[in-house]
Design an enzyme around this catalytic site. Structure first.
Site, PDB file in Angstrom:
ATOM      1  CB  SER A   8      -0.899   0.009   1.238  1.00 26.54           C
ATOM      2  OG  SER A   8      -1.479   1.284   1.375  1.00 26.54           O
ATOM      3  CG  ASP A  61      -5.019   2.943   1.094  1.00 28.76           C
ATOM      4  OD1 ASP A  61      -6.060   2.288   1.013  1.00 28.76           O
ATOM      5  OD2 ASP A  61      -3.930   2.482   1.494  1.00 28.76           O
ATOM      6  CG  MET A  82      -7.732   8.044   2.700  1.00 30.55           C
ATOM      7  SD  MET A  82      -6.872   7.986   4.273  1.00 30.55           S
ATOM      8  CE  MET A  82      -6.186   6.330   4.217  1.00 30.55           C
ATOM      9  CG  HIS A 126      -9.296   1.171  -0.324  1.00 30.99           C
ATOM     10  ND1 HIS A 126      -8.739   0.874   0.902  1.00 30.99           N
ATOM     11  CD2 HIS A 126     -10.644   1.251  -0.122  1.00 30.99           C
ATOM     12  CE1 HIS A 126      -9.695   0.786   1.806  1.00 30.99           C
ATOM     13  NE2 HIS A 126     -10.864   1.019   1.219  1.00 30.99           N
TER      14      HIS A 126
HETATM   15  C1  DX5 Z   1      -6.309   2.122   5.756  1.00 32.69           C
HETATM   16  C2  DX5 Z   1      -5.894   1.753   4.370  1.00 32.69           C
HETATM   17  C3  DX5 Z   1      -4.877   0.691   4.279  1.00 32.69           C
HETATM   18  C4  DX5 Z   1      -3.550   1.027   4.894  1.00 32.69           C
HETATM   19  C5  DX5 Z   1      -3.121  -0.239   5.558  1.00 32.69           C
HETATM   20  O1  DX5 Z   1      -7.460   2.897   5.688  1.00 32.69           O
HETATM   21  O2  DX5 Z   1      -7.031   1.317   3.621  1.00 32.69           O
HETATM   22  O3  DX5 Z   1      -4.685   0.279   2.926  1.00 32.69           O
HETATM   23  O4  DX5 Z   1      -2.555   1.426   4.008  1.00 32.69           O
HETATM   24  O5  DX5 Z   1      -2.002   0.015   6.303  1.00 32.69           O
HETATM   25  P1  DX5 Z   1      -1.382  -1.057   7.290  1.00 32.69           P
HETATM   26  O6  DX5 Z   1      -0.940  -2.213   6.458  1.00 32.69           O
HETATM   27  O7  DX5 Z   1      -0.264  -0.313   7.932  1.00 32.69           O
HETATM   28  O8  DX5 Z   1      -2.471  -1.444   8.256  1.00 32.69           O
HETATM   29 ZN    ZN Z   2      -6.662   0.462   1.638  1.00 36.99          ZN
END
Ligand code: DX5
Ligand code: ZN
Length: 225
Positions: free
Chosen positions: A9, A36, A38, A67
């Site tokens: 990610s 990701d 947001m 995502h």
């Molecule tokens: C959180 C994201 C994840 C994040 C996961 O909202 O959707 O994709 O990057 O990070 P880790 O692997 O550190 O939990």
């Molecule tokens: Zn994610």
């Protein structure tokens, strides 16, 4: 059956050295990148968006799996397609008509996926399953990397795997949040097929080795279930 894959990610990458880090992961065998997005509304955090994806696309042949943790993602599907996303994951909680959004994503030539927060029941997405190339089970509250894996989500993964077998659905089961070598194995045993890993890859001194360790931890999966 195909082996369980690991999707690093980008959220946890070092943005000063992102090109270098992506090349390292690509050389180590990674082929999918989790992006990701947001908006500060759907989740209490703001990350990166369309221009970043567009510029990474020019330099990378990763499968771009975005995502979308944004309200009303239907407003931006075209832009994500043009920027070079290969797959879009929307949240069932973020839009009034998820079925129509999933159809639009596919009609734009991308894979379509649905995600659900830890507190959202599987029943909420059940009617959408035939429209999905992927189902993303959140094992942390979305918004931040580095949180602890919620073990009580393993049952959701098992049930999605059971539905998939029972109805011959085509979706892939993906898990996101708190993945490390221990939790990866639990997810793979439960039926997960792709695992998103942020801090356990990019938080390591040697990201290629961390990626490889995660791959090794699930190498024997899928397990008999
Ligand atoms: C959180 C994201 C994840 C994040 C996961 O909202 O959707 O994709 O990057 O990070 P880790 O692997 O550190 O939990
Ligand atoms: Zn994610």
């Amino acid at each position: 059956m195909k082996p369980v894959t690991i999707s690093p990610s980008l959220l946890s990458a070092d943005f000063l050295r992102v090109g270098e880090q992506l090349s390292e992961l690509r050389s180590a065998g990674a082929s999918r990148l989790h992006l990701d997005v947001m908006d500060g509304l759907f989740v209490p955090n703001i990350s990166f968006g369309i221009p970043v994806i567009k510029s990474l696309r020019k330099a990378s042949d990763f499968f771009f799996d975005a995502h979308l943790m944004i309200e009303r993602p239907e407003r931006y599907l075209h832009q994500f397609a043009e920027a070079g996303a290969d797959a879009l994951t929307i949240h069932v909680e973020a839009t009034g008509n998820p079925a129509s959004v999933l159809r639009s994503i596919r009609s734009l030539g991308m894979q379509a996926a649905i995600s659900l927060k830890p507190g959202t029941t599987l029943g909420t997405i059940e009617p959408l399953l035939p429209l999905c190339d992927r189902v993303l089970v959140m094992t942390v509250e979305p918004g931040f990397g580095g949180q602890s894996f919620m073990h009580d989500m393993l049952d959701k993964i098992r049930r999605l795997a059971a539905f998939k077998d029972l109805f011959s659905y085509g979706y892939e089961i993906q898990v996101d949040g708190g993945i490390n070598v221990d939790t990866a194995k639990l997810c793979a045993e439960a039926g997960a097929e792709d695992l998103v890993a942020g801090s356990s890859v990019f938080g390591s001194q040697n990201i290629a080795e961390a990626y490889q360790n995660l791959c090794d931890s699930v190498a024997e999966a899928p397990y008999a279930r």
